[in-house]
Design a protein around this motif. Structure first.
Motif, PDB file in Angstrom:
ATOM      1  N   ASN A 193      18.280 -10.308 -15.343  1.00  0.00           N
ATOM      2  CA  ASN A 193      18.039 -10.246 -16.783  1.00  0.00           C
ATOM      3  C   ASN A 193      16.732  -9.519 -17.055  1.00  0.00           C
ATOM      4  N   LEU A 194      16.802  -8.202 -17.050  1.00  0.00           N
ATOM      5  CA  LEU A 194      15.613  -7.386 -17.232  1.00  0.00           C
ATOM      6  C   LEU A 194      15.488  -6.961 -18.689  1.00  0.00           C
ATOM      7  N   ASP A 195      14.373  -7.343 -19.322  1.00  0.00           N
ATOM      8  CA  ASP A 195      14.126  -6.888 -20.682  1.00  0.00           C
ATOM      9  C   ASP A 195      13.521  -5.484 -20.612  1.00  0.00           C
ATOM     10  N   PRO A 196      13.335  -4.798 -21.760  1.00  0.00           N
ATOM     11  CA  PRO A 196      12.806  -3.425 -21.733  1.00  0.00           C
ATOM     12  C   PRO A 196      11.485  -3.282 -20.992  1.00  0.00           C
ATOM     13  N   LYS A 197      10.594  -4.272 -21.154  1.00  0.00           N
ATOM     14  CA  LYS A 197       9.304  -4.204 -20.455  1.00  0.00           C
ATOM     15  C   LYS A 197       9.514  -4.245 -18.947  1.00  0.00           C
ATOM     16  N   MET A 198      10.389  -5.148 -18.476  1.00  0.00           N
ATOM     17  CA  MET A 198      10.626  -5.269 -17.040  1.00  0.00           C
ATOM     18  C   MET A 198      11.328  -4.033 -16.492  1.00  0.00           C
ATOM     19  N   LEU A 199      12.210  -3.430 -17.299  1.00  0.00           N
ATOM     20  CA  LEU A 199      12.861  -2.194 -16.868  1.00  0.00           C
ATOM     21  C   LEU A 199      11.836  -1.079 -16.691  1.00  0.00           C
ATOM     22  N   LYS A 200      10.866  -1.029 -17.603  1.00  0.00           N
ATOM     23  CA  LYS A 200       9.801  -0.032 -17.494  1.00  0.00           C
ATOM     24  C   LYS A 200       8.991  -0.258 -16.229  1.00  0.00           C
ATOM     25  N   GLU A 201       8.716  -1.537 -15.919  1.00  0.00           N
ATOM     26  CA  GLU A 201       7.973  -1.861 -14.700  1.00  0.00           C
ATOM     27  C   GLU A 201       8.758  -1.433 -13.463  1.00  0.00           C
ATOM     28  N   LYS A 202      10.065  -1.676 -13.477  1.00  0.00           N
ATOM     29  CA  LYS A 202      10.904  -1.294 -12.343  1.00  0.00           C
ATOM     30  C   LYS A 202      10.925   0.224 -12.146  1.00  0.00           C
ATOM     31  N   MET A 203      10.917   0.954 -13.238  1.00  0.00           N
ATOM     32  CA  MET A 203      10.899   2.412 -13.137  1.00  0.00           C
ATOM     33  C   MET A 203       9.578   2.897 -12.542  1.00  0.00           C
ATOM     34  N   LYS A 204       8.464   2.268 -12.948  1.00  0.00           N
ATOM     35  CA  LYS A 204       7.166   2.612 -12.372  1.00  0.00           C
ATOM     36  C   LYS A 204       7.156   2.296 -10.877  1.00  0.00           C
ATOM     37  N   GLU A 205       7.720   1.147 -10.551  1.00  0.00           N
ATOM     38  CA  GLU A 205       7.748   0.740  -9.143  1.00  0.00           C
ATOM     39  C   GLU A 205       8.562   1.718  -8.310  1.00  0.00           C
ATOM     40  N   GLN A 206       9.680   2.178  -8.864  1.00  0.00           N
ATOM     41  CA  GLN A 206      10.512   3.144  -8.157  1.00  0.00           C
ATOM     42  C   GLN A 206       9.759   4.450  -7.936  1.00  0.00           C
ATOM     43  N   SER A 207       8.980   4.871  -8.932  1.00  0.00           N
ATOM     44  CA  SER A 207       8.177   6.095  -8.789  1.00  0.00           C
ATOM     45  C   SER A 207       7.180   5.948  -7.644  1.00  0.00           C
ATOM     46  N   TRP A 208       6.581   4.768  -7.533  1.00  0.00           N
ATOM     47  CA  TRP A 208       5.628   4.528  -6.445  1.00  0.00           C
ATOM     48  C   TRP A 208       6.338   4.499  -5.091  1.00  0.00           C
ATOM     49  N   ASN A 209       7.532   3.903  -5.034  1.00  0.00           N
ATOM     50  CA  ASN A 209       8.257   3.850  -3.766  1.00  0.00           C
ATOM     51  C   ASN A 209       8.629   5.254  -3.289  1.00  0.00           C
ATOM     52  N   ILE A 210       8.986   6.135  -4.224  1.00  0.00           N
ATOM     53  CA  ILE A 210       9.258   7.532  -3.872  1.00  0.00           C
ATOM     54  C   ILE A 210       7.976   8.187  -3.357  1.00  0.00           C
ATOM     55  N   HIS A 211       6.870   7.882  -4.022  1.00  0.00           N
ATOM     56  CA  HIS A 211       5.569   8.426  -3.613  1.00  0.00           C
ATOM     57  C   HIS A 211       5.206   7.955  -2.203  1.00  0.00           C
ATOM     58  N   PHE A 212       5.435   6.669  -1.921  1.00  0.00           N
ATOM     59  CA  PHE A 212       5.134   6.125  -0.591  1.00  0.00           C
ATOM     60  C   PHE A 212       5.977   6.815   0.480  1.00  0.00           C
ATOM     61  N   ALA A 213       7.239   7.054   0.173  1.00  0.00           N
ATOM     62  CA  ALA A 213       8.125   7.682   1.154  1.00  0.00           C
ATOM     63  C   ALA A 213       7.641   9.078   1.519  1.00  0.00           C
ATOM     64  N   GLU A 214       7.014   9.763   0.568  1.00  0.00           N
ATOM     65  CA  GLU A 214       6.579  11.135   0.794  1.00  0.00           C
ATOM     66  C   GLU A 214       5.152  11.215   1.342  1.00  0.00           C
ATOM     67  N   TYR A 215       4.252  10.371   0.812  1.00  0.00           N
ATOM     68  CA  TYR A 215       2.829  10.489   1.139  1.00  0.00           C
ATOM     69  C   TYR A 215       2.320   9.391   2.075  1.00  0.00           C
ATOM     70  N   GLY A 216       3.177   8.453   2.428  1.00  0.00           N
ATOM     71  CA  GLY A 216       2.747   7.347   3.268  1.00  0.00           C
ATOM     72  C   GLY A 216       2.327   6.158   2.419  1.00  0.00           C
ATOM     73  N   ARG A 217       2.175   5.026   3.085  1.00  0.00           N
ATOM     74  CA  ARG A 217       1.797   3.789   2.386  1.00  0.00           C
ATOM     75  C   ARG A 217       0.705   3.091   3.180  1.00  0.00           C
ATOM     76  N   GLY A 218      -0.199   2.463   2.488  1.00  0.00           N
ATOM     77  CA  GLY A 218      -1.275   1.761   3.170  1.00  0.00           C
ATOM     78  C   GLY A 218      -2.552   2.571   3.187  1.00  0.00           C
ATOM     79  N   MET A 219      -3.503   2.108   3.977  1.00  0.00           N
ATOM     80  CA  MET A 219      -4.846   2.668   3.946  1.00  0.00           C
ATOM     81  C   MET A 219      -4.879   4.148   4.300  1.00  0.00           C
ATOM     82  N   SER A 220      -4.042   4.587   5.219  1.00  0.00           N
ATOM     83  CA  SER A 220      -4.119   5.973   5.688  1.00  0.00           C
ATOM     84  C   SER A 220      -3.154   6.906   4.965  1.00  0.00           C
ATOM     85  N   MET A 221      -2.667   6.512   3.787  1.00  0.00           N
ATOM     86  CA  MET A 221      -1.776   7.378   3.019  1.00  0.00           C
ATOM     87  C   MET A 221      -2.527   8.615   2.541  1.00  0.00           C
ATOM     88  N   PHE A 222      -1.788   9.692   2.281  1.00  0.00           N
ATOM     89  CA  PHE A 222      -2.378  10.886   1.675  1.00  0.00           C
ATOM     90  C   PHE A 222      -2.586  10.615   0.183  1.00  0.00           C
TER      91      PHE A 222
END
Length: 371
Positions: A193-222
C-alpha cells in the motif's frame, strides 16, 4: 586551493618547525577535503591516471596517501574522486611495467587501476605493506597477487560476507545499545500500500540502486557529478542512514574506533553534571509527536547518545538543539552510527555551530523527513 601545492612526498614533522606547521596544514586540508578521521596525516602524493570503468577512459588526478587511506581526486574537470580505506583492499596485483600501473582488488567485487604513476613499484609495495588482508583459502597475508587470484579473492569475500564485515572493522555492539534505526521499528513501510509520497521514495531509491550498480557502493565507490545530483534531488528515507554515514565520513570514524561508543556509554551513564541535567530536561521535547520518542526505546537511545557525546567532548557538552539533531539521526541510523554522525556534525562539518558561549537563538536546518 587544496591541490595547488600538493606535490611530492610528505613526512609528519615536529609541530615546532615551520615545515612541520606547513605539513600539518596540508594534512588538515587533506582530511577536510576527503572527510577523514583526525588521526590521518598526508604522507605522500602521486600524480596518476585512474581508470573509470563506467566511462571507459582514464582521468588525470592525484593520489593522496595517509596512514589508513588512499584517496584520488581528478583534476581534468570530470569531478571524479575515490576514497579507499586500506582495510578494504584485499590484494594488489603485480605492477604493470609497460603502463607504470598498479591495480588493487577492493571488497565489493571491484578493482581499481592507477596508471602512469612515476614511482609505481614503490607505491605498490607501500600499499601492499599497509594492507591488513584477512587470511583466506587463497592467501595468508598481504602480498602480490595475480589477476586470477585477485578475482578469486573478490569472489571469496562475496561468498563469505561475515569475513568481509570483520575486515571492515565491525563487531558486536553492547547489549545496552540499540542496533536498529528507530524508523524501521516505529514506521515500517507497507510494500503493498504505497501512497504517492512512498512511491516517490521508491523511485529515488531505484535511482540510487542503478547508481550503485554502475559506480559501486560503499566507501570506495566512485563519486561523481551524478552522485552530487542525486543528493541534491533528495536522499530517500531507506538510504539516509547509509549515505549520511558515507558522505559525512562518520563511517571511517566508527571503523577506526572499535568499541569506543559502548565504552563511553558504560563510563558516562549514571554521571551527574550540568550537561546531563540539561539533557534530561530536553529528552521529552525531542520530536514529541513521533511515536519513536513516545517510547522508552527512543528516549533511552537519545539519552545514551547525548550523554556519551557530552562525556566525550566536555568543551561542548550539551547545547540546545543537539537533542533535535540527534533524534533525527536516530530515526535513520543505528545508535552507534547516530553517535558518530553527531561527532561528524559537531567536530568536522559544523565545528563552531554548537557552542555554549553563544548567547541568543540560532536557526537549525534539518533535512526534511517528509520530502
Amino acid at each position: 586551493m587544496f591541490w595547488s601545492y600538493l606535490t611530492g612526498h610528505y613526512e609528519v614533522m615536529s609541530p615546532l618547525s615551520l615545515r612541520g606547521v606547513e605539513t600539518r596544514a596540508r594534512s588538515e586540508q587533506f582530511r577536510a577535503f576527503f572527510r577523514l578521521p583526525r588521526e590521518e596525516n598526508l604522507l605522500e602524493v602521486h600524480e596518476s591516471f585512474l581508470w573509470v570503468p563506467f566511462s571507459h577512459f582514464n582521468t588525470l588526478g592525484k593520489i593522496c596517501v595517509s596512514e589508513n587511506y588512499l584517496c584520488f581526486a581528478s583534476q581534468d574537470g570530470s569531478q571524479c574522486y575515490v576514497i579507499i580505506p586500506i582495510r578494504e583492499v584485499i590484494g594488489v596485483e603485480k605492477p604493470d611495467n609497460a603502463n607504470k600501473a598498479v591495480t588493487m582488488c577492493v571488497r565489493g567485487k571491484r578493482a581499481v587501476r592507477f596508471s602512469e604513476v612515476r614511482d609505481f613499484e614503490r607505491f605498490a609495495s607501500r600499499i601492499r605493506s599497509r594492507c591488513g588482508v584477512l587470511a583466506s583459502p587463497q592467501h595468508g597475508a598481504a602480498g602480490e597477487v595475480s589477476t586470477d587470484v585477485c578475482r578469486s579473492l573478490m569472489e571469496h569475500f562475496e561468498e563469505n560476507p561475515e569475513e568481509e564485515a570483520l575486515m571492515v572493522g565491525q563487531k558486536g555492539s553492547s547489549k545496552t545499545v540499540s542496533t536498529e534505526a528507530l524508523m524501521t521499528v516505529f514506521h515500517p513501510q507497507d510494500a503493498e500500500n504505497l501512497d504517492p509520497k512512498m512511491l516517490k521514495e521508491k523511485m529515488k531509491e531505484q535511482s540510487w540502486n542503478i547508481h550503485f550498480a554502475e559506480y559501486g557502493r560503499g566507501m570506495s565507490m566512485f563519486r561523481t557529478k551524478k552522485t552530487r545530483d542525486l543528493i541534491v534531488r533528495g536522499v530517500p528515507e531507506g538510504l539516509r542512514g547509509e549515505l549520511w554515514l558515507l558522505f559525512s565520513g562518520a563511517v571511517n570514524d566508527m571503523a577506526t574506533h572499535l568499541g569506543y561508543y559502548s565504552e563511553l556509554v558504560e563510563q558516562s551513564m549514571g554521571t551527574c553534571t550540568l550537561a546531563t541535567d540539561e539533557i534530561e530536561r530536553d529528552l521529552h521535547r525531542s520530536l514529541p509527536e513521533h511515536p519513536a520518542f513516545q517510547s522508552d526505546t527512543g528516549i533511552s537511545a537519545l539519552r545514551r547518545v547525548l550523554t556519551a557525546y557530552a562525556y566525550r567532548n566536555p568543551k561542548i557538552g550539551y547545547c540546545q538543539a543537539m537533542n533535535i539533531l540527534t533524534s533525527v539521526l536516530l530515526l535513520y541510523a543505528k545508535e552507534e552510527e547516530a553517535f558518530w554522525l553527531l561527532v561528524a556534525v559537531c567536530e568536522r562539518m559544523l565545528p563552531d555551530y554548537f557552542n555554549r558561549r553563544i548567547i541568543g537563538k540560532r536557526t537549525v536546518l534539518f533535512p526534511s523527513c517528509s520530502d
